[in-house]
Design a protein around this motif. Sequence first.
Motif, PDB file in Angstrom:
ATOM      1  N   SER A 142       0.828  -1.216   0.000  1.00  0.00           N
ATOM      2  CA  SER A 142       0.000   0.000   0.000  1.00  0.00           C
ATOM      3  C   SER A 142       0.856   1.257   0.000  1.00  0.00           C
ATOM      4  N   ARG A 164      -3.779   9.222   6.806  1.00  0.00           N
ATOM      5  CA  ARG A 164      -3.839   8.546   5.515  1.00  0.00           C
ATOM      6  C   ARG A 164      -3.063   7.224   5.548  1.00  0.00           C
ATOM      7  N   ASP A 167      -5.363   4.845   7.357  1.00  0.00           N
ATOM      8  CA  ASP A 167      -6.582   4.492   6.616  1.00  0.00           C
ATOM      9  C   ASP A 167      -6.286   3.700   5.351  1.00  0.00           C
ATOM     10  N   GLU A 168      -5.333   4.173   4.552  1.00  0.00           N
ATOM     11  CA  GLU A 168      -5.101   3.573   3.238  1.00  0.00           C
ATOM     12  C   GLU A 168      -4.093   2.426   3.266  1.00  0.00           C
ATOM     13  N   CYS A 169      -3.199   2.446   4.262  1.00  0.00           N
ATOM     14  CA  CYS A 169      -2.178   1.397   4.336  1.00  0.00           C
ATOM     15  C   CYS A 169      -2.439   0.415   5.477  1.00  0.00           C
TER      16      CYS A 169
END
Length: 280
Positions: A142, A164, A167-169
């Motif tokens: 990610s 971020r 959340d994204e990784c």
Amino acid sequence: MTKQTFALDLQQPFNLRMTVESHGWCQLAPWHWNGERLERTVRIGENAEWARVHQPCEDQLVIETSSSSTDAVSESVVRWLQLDWDTSEFLTLCDRNDPEIARFIRSGGGRFLRGDTFFEDLIKTVCTINTTWKQTKSMVASLVDLGDGLFPEPGEIQRFGPQRLADECKMGFRAKTVDTVTDQLLRDQAIQTDGSAHGDMVDYDYLISLKGIGPYAAAHTMMLMRNFETLPVDSEVSAYLRQQGFDPKYAQSAFQHWGKYRFLGYKLKRIVDKANWIGD
């Protein structure tokens, strides 16, 4: 796309497979390893390029790349594969302590695959803390996705921010650690903007002074900087030590006969005890 192909002559015994498979880094993005060829994206100046390495014979590597700068790609390959490490001092110690390890070194083993920079290796190490290997691979993949196929530079990590990253990784508590450590490294000028370690400032004591970096992460990162003095003790190392009759609390003294090569003495003993390298 233009492809450059060139050869790199090897000055010491070296085996690509032994090096690449020495630990799990080859399974982490942006690496790709098929058992013969090692490939990844690499940052050359402002460009994202790819480079592929294979070994057609004992004394030569062949490198294919999309970059026009073969010198820059060569520098990267040397770092990844630690081709500039002189094994002679360690070999002398091996001849005395463990001839099997000495034979392994002379067969081209003993090096550990590294990333493009100290920063990449440190952040990947953080992604191994208190988690499963499957989750580690997912977190790193990610991060590389956020970096558009490249492992992010420190400034990019700062721009992403901890929320971020979380959340994204799916980095959990590590998101805050990565954000805080990146800020501190840049503030202390311990790293350059590309993530390379700055001079001799980065050592074990400095790393454990960073919030969120404990003895294991510090020792593992230093190992990839070719400082092998401290054994990075995790659950796997602890289990091995107990099998050998040692208390993991005294891990460093258990390998004191290896001096400043404690980690190599431990790790390479485990590798040579697996017979599958013999005859390669």
